[in-house]
Design an enzyme around this catalytic site. Structure first.
Site, short mmCIF file in Angstrom:
data_model
loop_
_atom_site.label_atom_id
_atom_site.label_comp_id
_atom_site.label_asym_id
_atom_site.label_seq_id
_atom_site.Cartn_x
_atom_site.Cartn_y
_atom_site.Cartn_z
N HIS A 90 1.81 4.60 -2.87
CA HIS A 90 1.94 6.03 -2.66
C HIS A 90 3.32 6.53 -3.08
O HIS A 90 3.46 7.57 -3.72
CB HIS A 90 1.72 6.37 -1.18
N HIS A 144 0.84 -1.20 0.00
CA HIS A 144 0.00 0.00 0.00
C HIS A 144 0.88 1.25 0.00
O HIS A 144 0.66 2.19 -0.78
CB HIS A 144 -0.90 -0.05 1.24
N GLU A 145 1.88 1.26 0.88
CA GLU A 145 2.77 2.42 0.97
C GLU A 145 3.60 2.60 -0.29
O GLU A 145 3.86 3.72 -0.73
CB GLU A 145 3.70 2.27 2.18
N ASP A 172 -6.59 8.52 3.43
CA ASP A 172 -6.47 8.74 1.98
C ASP A 172 -7.74 9.35 1.41
O ASP A 172 -7.70 10.21 0.53
CB ASP A 172 -6.19 7.40 1.28
#
Length: 415
Positions: free
Chosen positions: A101, A97-98, A193
């Site tokens: 980004h 997930h990170e 988010d």
């Protein structure tokens, strides 16, 4: 879950929900590689695991181990090894997930300081704000999107696993956990988010990023209150599908504690988003020429008392050590002057209190705003020599003065 630090680093809270993207506040500070154990680098970005992660990993291992016992009682104590594997795999999903980004930020040429896995997930520390609302929306959305993709992949893999087996239980747990991460991140309030996505939409409509921040931050605060009250209520009433007859006093306390921690993280993140956005509005007011102290040149062997006398006569607040040709070679540190007793000052030469000038300690007089902060961040020091384009000495810039200007900017009401 996600965090926005409008950004960018007056002191920042470092307990973030999973999947946080945290633009830097821009406050000058010494570079740090801290924040936990360095696990490696991905795409050149260091990945850290905070000490708090081990606490949560242990909690997940214990809780998921109890769930496994109901489905696979024959495992015995081995269930905790399985649940530990689940905890590690879950945080690997958070890392993905990170990375979503991070890759988006790098694609938009936004530097990423580090990725940190911590208490309730992770945070990507992005050093600059997006230039457009469209990029802001994409940067925020890719994290939950990847979590949804992972949930779909784990769901598809469940068809290849036998129901009621260890692989089947693990895949089901990872599918559900990634769905929860995606759903929670998409809630429309900062620091999640979804809050950044809402901020981007309001920014696009109004043309003002600050308006987007204010709207998303207040929605975030409303979410915090909702989580604080609603999560224990849903669990206690069985609205989540659980049997209320099985709820013990310990589980009730744990639910309330979890809700309080999540609510505090969301509320704090929303408040920081507002403060950092207000700070960024005032960044253009931070100008080297405004903050620079007038300085007098003195040679290295000049007694401190004499140097201070000359400074007082000239109305100056700083001393620059120069050589025989008048070229600056060092700066007399303010803290060193304070440390010399009055009766000793006639016998102490300024050269012994000075810090030798390096190239990074020379700052152009015309720097301001973000450019000034990035320059100080790249070359940390307590004082800087400020020079004109021609090379002429303009004065001395103290880091303490810059930090004081930050505090004053933070105290002003936002527009």
């Amino acid at each position: 879950m996600n965090k926005d630090d409008e950004s960018g680093e007056q002191p920042r809270p470092r307990s973030e929900p999973a999947g946080a993207t945290a633009p830097d506040s821009g406050k000058p500070r010494r570079p740090q590689e801290g924040g936990g154990i360095l696990m490696g680098r991905v795409f050149g970005v260091p990945v850290y695991v905070a000490p708090s992660w081990f606490l949560v990993a242990a909690l997940i291992t214990w809780v998921f181990g109890g769930q496994i016992e109901r489905v696979l009682p024959e495992l015995g104590n081995a269930r905790y090894l399985v649940s530990l594997f689940f905890a590690v795999a879950f945080y690997a999903s958070v890392l993905v997930h990170e990375l979503a980004h991070t890759l988006a930020a790098l694609r938009f040429k936004l530097p990423v300081r580090r990725i940190q896995l911590q208490f309730f997930g992770g945070v990507s520390e992005i050093e600059k704000e997006c230039e457009t609302p469209g990029r802001e929306f994409v940067l925020a959305f890719v994290g939950p999107l990847l979590s949804l993709v992972l949930a779909g992949a784990f769901y598809a893999a469940m068809y290849a696993a036998e129901p009621g087996t260890v692989p089947g239980v693990l895949l089901a747990g990872l599918m559900i956990s990634n769905l929860i991460v995606a759903a929670f991140n998409l809630l429309p309030g900062l620091p999640l988010d979804g809050g950044r996505m809402l901020r981007a939409v309001v920014w696009k409509i109004t043309g003002k990023p600050m308006s987007g921040t204010v709207a998303a931050a207040w929605v975030g605060r409303a979410l915090a209150v909702t989580v604080l009250i609603g999560l224990p209520l849903l669990t206690h009433t069985g609205a989540l599908g659980n049997d209320t007859r099985d709820i013990s006093g310990l589980e009730t306390v744990m639910d309330a504690l979890l809700a309080a921690i999540l609510a505090a993280i969301i509320w704090t993140g929303a408040g920081n988003s507002l403060r950092m956005a207000r700070l960024r509005e005032h960044l253009p007011e931070l100008r080297v020429r405004t903050l620079t102290r007038r300085a007098v040149p003195v040679e290295s062997g000049t007694p401190l008392s004499e140097a201070l006398r000359r400074a007082n006569e000239a109305g100056a607040r700083a001393l620059v050590v120069v050589d025989g040709q008048g070229e600056p070679t060092a700066l007399v540190r303010e803290t060193a002057i304070v440390g010399v007793p009055q009766h000793r000052r006639p016998w102490v030469a300024v050269g012994g209190l000075a810090q030798e000038l390096t190239e990074g300690m020379r700052v152009p007089a015309d720097l301001a705003g973000e450019a000034l902060l990035e320059r100080l961040r790249a070359h940390p020091a307590t004082e800087y020599l400020v020079v004109e384009e021609s090379g002429e000495i303009y004065g001395v810039l103290s880091t303490a003065d810059v930090e004081r200007a930050f505090v004053q900017a933070m105290a002003r009401p936002g527009s």
